[in-house]
Enzyme design. Structure first.
Site, PDB file in Angstrom:
ATOM      1  N   GLY A   1       3.738   0.027  -1.851  1.00 12.23           N
ATOM      2  CA  GLY A   1       3.322  -0.386  -3.080  1.00 12.23           C
ATOM      3  C   GLY A   1       4.300  -0.131  -4.182  1.00 12.23           C
ATOM      4  O   GLY A   1       4.834  -0.790  -5.154  1.00 12.23           O
TER       5      GLY A   1
ATOM      6  N   HIS B   1       0.969  -1.058   0.044  1.00 10.69           N
ATOM      7  CA  HIS B   1      -0.031  -0.071  -0.005  1.00 10.69           C
ATOM      8  C   HIS B   1       0.770   1.268  -0.187  1.00 10.69           C
ATOM      9  O   HIS B   1       2.029   1.143   0.723  1.00 10.69           O
ATOM     10  CB  HIS B   1      -0.832   0.191   1.216  1.00 10.69           C
ATOM     11  CG  HIS B   1      -1.656   1.310   1.404  1.00 10.69           C
ATOM     12  ND1 HIS B   1      -1.368   1.878   2.541  1.00 10.69           N
ATOM     13  CD2 HIS B   1      -2.734   1.903   0.546  1.00 10.69           C
ATOM     14  CE1 HIS B   1      -2.390   2.969   2.372  1.00 10.69           C
ATOM     15  NE2 HIS B   1      -2.953   2.945   1.419  1.00 10.69           N
ATOM     16  N   SER B   2       0.617   2.260  -0.620  1.00 11.08           N
ATOM     17  CA  SER B   2       1.290   3.441  -0.721  1.00 11.08           C
ATOM     18  C   SER B   2       2.579   3.349  -1.068  1.00 11.08           C
ATOM     19  O   SER B   2       3.000   2.840  -2.005  1.00 11.08           O
ATOM     20  CB  SER B   2       0.954   4.010   0.680  1.00 11.08           C
ATOM     21  OG  SER B   2       1.484   5.383   0.604  1.00 11.08           O
ATOM     22  N   LEU B   3       3.578   4.226  -0.432  1.00  9.21           N
ATOM     23  CA  LEU B   3       4.959   3.808  -0.777  1.00  9.21           C
ATOM     24  C   LEU B   3       5.342   2.555  -0.732  1.00  9.21           C
ATOM     25  O   LEU B   3       6.253   2.012  -1.521  1.00  9.21           O
ATOM     26  CB  LEU B   3       5.802   4.747   0.274  1.00  9.21           C
ATOM     27  CG  LEU B   3       5.850   6.293  -0.223  1.00  9.21           C
ATOM     28  CD1 LEU B   3       6.442   7.022   1.129  1.00  9.21           C
ATOM     29  CD2 LEU B   3       6.578   6.610  -1.591  1.00  9.21           C
TER      30      LEU B   3
END
Ligand SMILES: *[C@@H]1O[C@H](CO)[C@@H](O)[C@H](O)[C@H]1NC(C)=O
Ligand SMILES: *[C@@H]1O[C@H](CO)[C@@H](O)[C@H](O)[C@H]1NC(C)=O
Ligand SMILES: *[C@@H]1O[C@H](CO)[C@@H](O)[C@H](O)[C@H]1NC(C)=O
Ligand SMILES: *[C@@H]1O[C@H](CO)[C@@H](O)[C@H](O)[C@H]1NC(C)=O
Length: 411
Positions: A273, A269-271
């Protein structure tokens, strides 16, 4: 209540029947069941550390069918370098001499998550979210040596570091590495390198040293006035100092050491990811990310040799989240307030794009960035515009016409 011994005899039998039933329904696509095996984090000395879930915990979880994730699979083709050493050599050549060394990529058919299945995306999103498991729960975790429970979770007061979970099927044939990151506080602020890392990670996701306005102080001296930027300077600053990518490759290598014969998938998720995707591009592992900032430019700046195809990488994000959209910019944006300039918007691989702004009338707001919003508001319900055309989720498409940092001039 059945005696425990009887239950343990019956359960494999029950599983056997259930497994066969699902096979009957969809003959060529086996489902896999994953259970939590390890937690991973980065110590203040930037070493990758693991904490193991005791085997009684996951076997009893299996019995209770609790915290077990069911994933629909499909075969895909992916490309991996002949070895990580060969990859690193090619990369160094490109960085030092601007030469591209031919790298041999091995084409391989592997089993991957079925990203056309909504349930599968939902399960993966749940695996990427780890809010509901805490390392201080004595019933679940024996904290391994080197594991300091105070830093991986809630490392910083209002943010968390680079950490996550490792799941595996009972036979260990498939292993999922989940990397969690937030929009702020990657690697935390603690430790000798914390601050520097955060600044340098801005180089990966901003156009030029995170300088987006005259009031900003830059994170590197590559800005040349106007919309001009010294490309080589940006790359050097990045390669010298950033731990973003090397910590990820260590983590991946550690995991292949622990599970040498397994197929690895990476989710995040997010960074987390973005890192998952860079690792997937490096090792040819199937990747699914949620709300990840654009990492295509980072792959270029890091000089990652590019595989013949990156279609084994799938990004899932929605239009109201300014972080993957590359619009979390400006001095007053929440990204800026967290110390980040997340300006990039182009992703590698393919993208499953949920237009929540048009179809759910959402307003653009960084609060929709959380994985919980994705789980509860997007993936939990059938997505009407897809259902209408006989699909479960929007079609995954490459971001072909995406242009990065178009107003900038690099020299
Ligand atoms: C764990 O980390 C905290 C905060 O960084 C520190 O105060 C503590 O001494 C550490 N404990 C161990 C056992 O390393
Ligand atoms: C799977 O890996 C775990 C370590 O995480 C090990 O304890 C277990 O014996 C392995 N099981 C199989 C079937 O190889
Ligand atoms: C992980 O990899 C690093 C770097 O290759 C190595 O130093 C470390 O011992 C490994 N740790 C584990 C737990 O395998
Ligand atoms: C969302 O999509 C569905 C199905 O295409 C459609 O019926 C509905 O009107 C859309 N909603 C908006 C606000 O556009």
């Amino acid at each position: 209540m059945l005696p425990a011994t009887l239950t343990s005899l019956l359960l494999p039998l029950l599983n056997f029947f259930q497994y066969n039933r699902s096979l009957e329904a969809i003959p060529s696509l086996p489902r896999l069941q994953f259970e939590l095996r390890h937690l991973h984090a980065v110590s203040t000395s930037t070493r990758v550390i693991f904490s193991d879930v005791p085997s009684q915990a996951y076997s009893s979880a299996r019995l209770r069918d609790d915290n077990i994730y069911n994933i629909q699979t499909r075969p895909i083709t992916s490309f991996r370098p002949s070895s990580f050493d060969a990859f690193s050599t090619a990369r160094r050549r490109s960085m030092k001499f601007g030469q591209s060394e031919p790298l041999r990529w091995e084409e391989k058919e592997i089993i991957s998550p079925d990203v056309e299945s909504r349930e599968t995306l939902l399960e993966l999103a749940k695996m990427a979210n780890n809010a509901y498991v805490q390392p201080d729960d004595p019933a679940w975790y024996e904290l391994g040596e080197g594991w300091n429970s105070t830093y991986p979770f809630g490392w910083e007061p209002d943010a968390d570091g680079f950490r996550g979970h490792v799941f595996a099927t009972p036979d260990n044939k498939t292993v999922v590495l989940s990397i969690k990151g937030t929009s702020a506080g990657m690697f935390g602020g603690s430790g000798p390198t914390g601050k520097k890392d955060k600044l340098n990670d801005n180089l990966l996701f901003s156009c030029c040293c995170a300088r987006i306005d005259w009031t900003w102080t830059t994170v590197c001296g590559c800005y040349q006035g106007g919309w001009k930027c010294d490309q080589q300077c940006v790359e050097e600053a990045l390669i010298e100092d950033s731990l973003f990518y090397p910590i990820g490759t260590n983590l991946y290598n550690n995991l292949t050491y622990m599970y040498p014969d397994s197929t690895l998938w990476i989710i995040g998720h997010s960074l987390g990811g973005s890192l998952a995707s860079l690792l997937g591009a490096t090792f040819g592992a199937p990747v699914v990310t949620f709300e990840a900032p654009g990492e295509r430019m980072a792959a270029t700046r890091l000089h990652l040799p590019s595989p013949p195809s990156t279609h084994h990488i799938t990004h899932v994000y929605h239009s109201a989240d300014p972080i993957p959209m590359g619009t979390c910019t400006g001095v007053l944006s929440s990204c800026a307030l967290g110390g980040y300039a997340l300006e990039t918007r182009c992703h590698l691989g393919k993208t499953i794009f949920y237009d929540t702004v048009s179809n759910l009338s959402w307003t653009v707001d960084v609060r929709t960035h959380g994985i919980v919003a994705v789980i509860e508001k997007i993936l939990s319900e059938p997505w009407a515009p897809s259902v209408e055309i006989g699909r479960e989720v929007p079609e995954a498409k490459p971001e072909e016409d995406c242009v990065e940092c178009y107003s900038w001039e690099y020299s």
